[in-house]
Design an enzyme around this catalytic site. Structure first.
Site, short mmCIF file in Angstrom:
data_model
loop_
_atom_site.label_atom_id
_atom_site.label_comp_id
_atom_site.label_asym_id
_atom_site.label_seq_id
_atom_site.Cartn_x
_atom_site.Cartn_y
_atom_site.Cartn_z
N HIS A 12 0.81 -1.22 0.00
CA HIS A 12 0.00 0.00 0.00
C HIS A 12 0.84 1.27 0.00
O HIS A 12 0.29 2.39 0.07
CB HIS A 12 -0.91 0.04 1.22
CG HIS A 12 -1.96 -1.02 1.26
ND1 HIS A 12 -3.21 -0.85 0.72
CD2 HIS A 12 -1.93 -2.28 1.75
CE1 HIS A 12 -3.91 -1.96 0.91
NE2 HIS A 12 -3.16 -2.84 1.52
N LYS A 37 -7.96 14.23 4.30
CA LYS A 37 -7.10 13.03 4.30
C LYS A 37 -6.05 13.24 5.39
O LYS A 37 -5.92 14.33 5.92
CB LYS A 37 -6.40 12.84 2.93
CG LYS A 37 -5.67 14.09 2.47
CD LYS A 37 -5.13 13.95 1.04
CE LYS A 37 -6.23 13.94 0.01
NZ LYS A 37 -5.99 12.93 -1.04
N ARG A 38 -5.29 12.20 5.72
CA ARG A 38 -4.23 12.35 6.73
C ARG A 38 -3.31 13.48 6.28
O ARG A 38 -3.11 13.70 5.08
CB ARG A 38 -3.47 11.04 6.89
CG ARG A 38 -4.22 9.94 7.60
CD ARG A 38 -4.47 10.25 9.05
NE ARG A 38 -3.24 10.34 9.83
CZ ARG A 38 -2.93 9.50 10.83
NH1 ARG A 38 -3.75 8.51 11.14
NH2 ARG A 38 -1.83 9.64 11.52
N LYS A 69 1.14 14.57 0.56
CA LYS A 69 -0.24 14.86 0.16
C LYS A 69 -0.41 16.38 -0.10
O LYS A 69 -1.40 16.82 -0.65
CB LYS A 69 -1.20 14.35 1.22
CG LYS A 69 -1.18 12.82 1.39
CD LYS A 69 -2.03 12.37 2.57
CE LYS A 69 -1.92 10.89 2.86
NZ LYS A 69 -2.72 10.02 1.97
N THR A 111 -8.32 6.78 -1.80
CA THR A 111 -9.70 6.27 -1.93
C THR A 111 -10.69 7.40 -1.67
O THR A 111 -11.81 7.39 -2.17
CB THR A 111 -9.92 5.10 -0.94
OG1 THR A 111 -9.37 5.47 0.32
CG2 THR A 111 -9.29 3.82 -1.43
N LYS A 140 -14.50 8.64 -3.33
CA LYS A 140 -15.70 8.96 -2.55
C LYS A 140 -16.22 10.36 -2.90
O LYS A 140 -17.42 10.57 -3.05
CB LYS A 140 -15.38 8.84 -1.06
CG LYS A 140 -15.02 7.42 -0.62
CD LYS A 140 -14.25 7.37 0.69
CE LYS A 140 -13.69 5.97 0.96
NZ LYS A 140 -12.74 5.94 2.11
C1 26W Z 1 2.98 2.11 11.19
C2 26W Z 1 3.36 2.20 9.95
C3 26W Z 1 2.39 2.23 8.83
C4 26W Z 1 1.00 2.21 9.04
C5 26W Z 1 0.15 2.22 7.93
C6 26W Z 1 2.91 2.26 7.58
C7 26W Z 1 2.07 2.26 6.47
C8 26W Z 1 0.71 2.24 6.68
C9 26W Z 1 -0.23 2.20 5.53
C10 26W Z 1 0.30 1.34 4.43
C11 26W Z 1 -0.44 3.53 5.04
C12 26W Z 1 -1.68 3.64 4.22
O1 26W Z 1 -2.74 3.74 4.75
N1 26W Z 1 -1.49 3.63 2.89
C13 26W Z 1 -2.60 4.03 2.06
O2 26W Z 1 -3.29 2.85 1.64
C14 26W Z 1 -4.44 3.18 0.89
C15 26W Z 1 -5.20 1.89 0.60
O3 26W Z 1 -4.54 1.14 -0.36
C16 26W Z 1 -4.06 3.93 -0.39
O4 26W Z 1 -5.23 4.30 -1.07
C17 26W Z 1 -3.23 5.17 -0.06
O5 26W Z 1 -2.76 5.76 -1.24
C18 26W Z 1 -2.06 4.79 0.83
O6 26W Z 1 -1.36 5.94 1.28
#
Ligand code: 26W
Length: 830
Positions: A373, A564-565, A570, A672, A676
């Site tokens: 992801h 978004k975060r 971003k 995503t 939406k």
């Molecule tokens: C703790 C470390 C950590 C936690 C969460 C590292 C990475 C993540 C996730 C992979 C981050 C995340 O949410 N990635 C997002 O995933 C979405 C679903 O596929 C994508 O639509 C977003 O572009 C992507 O940033």
């Protein structure tokens, strides 16, 4: 899909636990209020009514839950197991009412009981068991798996405290503990009997097993934690299928050590309990930079071990040989967070169930598939080998064995190909060795996928290029999707009704049907109805913003939203540069012809991510100055909407005119929120990044506001040496905007506050804001012009919705089922 006949039959069902009619619902609610809450209407609180309605709806789910479990057991169905450290589920009540198809009935039943459904919905604490995209995707996929009648189990962690609640104090983010379980949770069932031992630490020893006549390994842990299952029903839309979301809670085998107590050591008496329960105490609030914290690794191993022990328990009930385990189960690794599942399944099969290595490896590698992801280097998990040695000594042995055999295979495959084999290794050498979880996930999986076209290409060409070179057949693209139930039907009922009145309601489970709206795009009457729906959503959001921030905004202005975060890639701060430039233009020329705009920002920053928190402060500081400046006369207003979560998102997506998807090309894996917003009639301004690319292809380039450098151009500029300073020098409006920030204008004269942010932009600017500034400004000018031609804008808005069929999570799950999991629907009769 329950046809109308079945629905009518269910409508007529008068049983108070299962009927769906208004009267039986009323009776059921009063029953629960009386017997569950011990309350009668006159004295019942809002929360009492909420719980009574929740239990009434839960009854209807439990009945379908049992039928589903019986069907799967009878059919011995092949089952998908989704392993995710995060599930951003959002509030359950309205979603379950929507998927039962009884929103009108429940609204009427409550009216007749002098209660307001929307008011009760506000009562629910949302389970914020995720950070952002990855967690919400898992929740959308669970909704689609159930709605498509696919046998599936979602496995995860029942965090006692989810993602923090965000408050804004003096412009700064303040994190508040998310005590979501304070009033209990009517949507889960504790499975007292379903507990597993999870070991940590200790050592391993070899011993000769005379029965098996071979050496075996025993792991002697120095601490054991219990995993208790908490089950949440996931009801599909318009079907009887209720799949399982099984979340694990950590508890001490013994919650009280009497011996220690007798010795008067009261802390020791409860010490084990506290330490054990800490494992599932709280969600790590970072969504890119990894914490690398020991507790995080404990969380990952804990839920993976419970889940695999549970899958083995379910499998062995069928009485088949474990060498067929992968025939029954397909397990999806939601990023690398559950990647320890690979050595854990090997350990369970070899050490606990006496399979030989080769058989165990065939089973393991044919069970797991891995979804990546993110490409951000700082988000790719790599654990210090020393940490694994201490916490999971047996797994480290297994990982070494896996790596040795893999490297042998790699050497054979790469014969004659010049490539660096060390990059393939699961073990990263160096002064402090690390275990590369992405490499482990690849080696132990039969399929690997990215989440959007560009992302998957970059995965193949960059982060995992060596693996792709040797095993191209394992890679595929599975573009993300979102559930139209929660993000259109539930959160935008007005628009859903308008669409249904035109094309019926099959679109809710077959989103391609929206295409039929295309023919109405230029229909002035339909356009008017469309505009009325959008305006109603904008007024609702304006009221909410007034409530939450005190800011009064103009519902006829262009609602320009970025939700978004908060993260530098971003580029919320690029959005701010546009706003400050508009402000400067108005200050220089108050009669400047500016299209009235309301800029809405929403999003949480990881508590430890300083630059992201500074960006939130700058947004609020800019808002403070602009919103109180009579010179700009409300032509532009800026709002930071606090505590962006699923519940608030459901009110934000329907109200947007413009969706900001402005990440640096190559950085957003998919996104995503972009889907939406578009599904709710917003037009998108964005870069060629992530799913923006697919959205633009679907809606038509002429119906998408594109700007910015593409990936290749960025690589070229960075290779040639990127000098952000030059852009500052050569672009007066950019210079004025940056200088206004540096001057302290937005920080009561404090020129130091935003210096870190300005310095980064002027020196390295890793996310290319300076280079994309002018293209973005020009594009925003086009947006302003376009919004003035409201009927043309509405035509494009209708086309955007009509052409978003592929953004359904049903489409995505369909692809996973046919191309990776090889699983078929199993309809459930009640
Ligand atoms: C703790 C470390 C950590 C936690 C969460 C590292 C990475 C993540 C996730 C992979 C981050 C995340 O949410 N990635 C997002 O995933 C979405 C679903 O596929 C994508 O639509 C977003 O572009 C992507 O940033």
């Amino acid at each position: 899909m329950n046809d109308n006949h079945t629905r009518k039959k269910q409508q007529s069902d008068s049983h108070s636990r299962t009927g769906l009619g208004v009267d039986v619902l009323k009776r059921a609610i009063i029953d629960h209020l009386f017997y569950e809450q011990g309350r009668y209407p006159d004295v019942a609180t809002i929360n009492d009514w909420y719980l009574a309605v929740a239990h009434t709806v839960r009854d209807r789910l439990v009945r379908r839950w049992i039928s589903t479990a019986q069907t799967y057991k009878r059919e011995g169905s092949r089952t998908v197991c989704y392993l995710s450290a995060e599930y951003l589920l959002g509030p359950h009540l309205c979603n379950n009412i929507t998927n039962l198809g009884i929103r009108d009935e429940m609204t009427q039943a409550l009216q007749e009981l002098n209660q307001d459904l929307d008011q009760l919905l506000e009562q629910e604490q949302e389970p914020g068991l995720g950070n952002g995209g990855l967690g919400r995707l898992a929740a959308c996929y669970m909704d689609s798996l159930a709605s498509m009648q696919i046998p599936a189990i979602g496995y995860g962690i029942r965090y006692e405290f989810g993602i923090f609640d965000q408050e804004i104090r003096d412009g700064w983010q303040v994190e508040k503990t998310d005590n979501w379980l304070r009033h209990g949770n009517p949507w889960e069932l504790r499975r007292h009997k379903l507990t597993f031992d999870v070991r940590f630490g200790g050592y391993t020893e070899q011993f000769m097993d005379d029965v098996e006549n071979r050496f075996r390994v025993r792991w002697v842990p120095d601490r054991i934690v219990n995993g208790i299952a908490y089950d949440t029903p996931i009801l599909g839309y318009g079907v009887n299928t209720v799949n399982l979301l099984r979340l694990w809670k950590a508890e001490a085998p013994e919650s009280f050590d009497f011996q220690a107590f007798n010795l008067g050591d009261y802390y020791a008496a409860v010490d084990k309990k506290v330490v054990s329960e800490n494992i599932t105490k709280i969600l790590y609030p970072n969504d890119e930079p990894i914490a690398g914290k020991q507790l995080r690794l404990q969380q990952q191993y804990f839920f993976v071990s419970c889940s695999l022990q549970d899958m083995l328990r379910l499998f062995l009930q069928q009485g088949e040989g474990l060498d067929k385990f992968h025939v029954k189960f397909a397990a999806q690794l939601n990023d690398t967070h559950p990647a320890l599942a690979i050595p854990e399944l090997m350990r369970l099969l070899i050490d606990e169930h006496c399979l030989d290595w080769d058989t165990a490896w065939v089973v393991t590698r044919n069970t797991f598939a891995y979804t990546n992801h993110t490409l951000l280097p700082e988000a790719l998990e790599r654990w210090p080998l020393s940490l694994l040695e201490e916490m999971l000594p047996r797994h480290l042995q297994i990982i070494y064995e896996i790596n040795d055999r893999f490297m042998d295979e790699a050497r054979r495959r790469m014969y004659g190909i010049d490539m660096q084999i060390s990059r393939l290794s699961i073990i990263e050498e160096g002064e402090q060795k690390h275990v590369r979880m992405a490499n482990l996930a690849f080696v132990g999986s039969f399929a690997v996928n990215g989440v959007a076209k560009l992302h998957t290409e970059l995965l193949k060409q960059d982060v995992m290029q060596d693996f792709y070179r040797l095993w191209p057949e394992r890679f595929s693209n599975k573009p993300n999707g979102v559930t139209p139930r929660r993000f259109v039907l539930l959160s935008n009922p007005g628009l859903a009704r308008l669409i249904r009145d035109q094309i019926g309601c099959e679109w809710t489970t077959n989103l391609d049907q929206l295409k039929q709206l295309g023919g109405l795009a230029s229909d002035t009457q339909f356009q008017t109805l469309w505009q009325q729906e959008k305006r109603a959503s904008k007024i609702a959001l304006a009221d909410l913003i007034k409530q939450r921030t005190g800011e009064v905004i103009n519902p006829d202005s262009l609602f320009d939203i970025q939700a978004k975060r908060i993260h530098e890639y971003k580029r919320q701060h690029l959005n701010l540069l546009h706003i400050i430039t508009l402000y400067n233009r108005l200050k220089h020329n108050p009669d400047a012809d500016i299209t009235p705009r309301t800029f809405v920002f929403a999003g949480k920053a990881a508590p430890g991510y300083k630059m992201a928190k500074l960006i939130i402060k700058l947004i609020n500081s800019v808002a403070y100055m602009i919103n109180r400046d009579s010179d700009v006369n409300d032509l532009i207003k800026v709002v930071f909407f606090p505590n962006f979560n699923v519940k608030n998102a459901q009110k934000i997506y329907p109200a947007a005119d413009l969706s900001e998807q402005i990440s640096t090309a190559g950085k957003e894996a998919s996104g995503t929120g972009n889907m939406k917003f578009s599904l709710n009639g917003a037009l998108t301004i964005g870069t060629l990044d992530g799913a923006n690319i697919e959205i633009r292809e679907e809606v038509g380039a002429e119906n998408f506001f594109l700007f910015g450098l593409i990936c290749k151009e960025i690589y070229r500029i960075q290779a040639e040496g990127y000098r952000p300073w030059d852009y500052y020098q050569d672009n007066l409006e950019l210079k004025d905007s940056i200088d206004l920030i540096s001057s302290g204008f937005f920080s009561h004269g404090d020129t130091q506050l935003f210096k870190p942010l300005v310095d980064t932009l002027m020196t390295t600017d890793p996310y290319m804001l300076m280079a994309d500034y002018q293209s973005y400004l020009d594009c925003q000018q086009t947006v302003s012009q376009a919004f003035r031609r409201i009927d043309e804008w509405t035509r494009i808005s209708i086309l955007n919705v009509a052409r978003m069929g592929r953004s359904s999570s049903d489409r995505a799950i369909g692809e996973y089922c046919n191309e990776i999991w090889k699983v078929k629907p199993v309809p459930v009769e009640l």
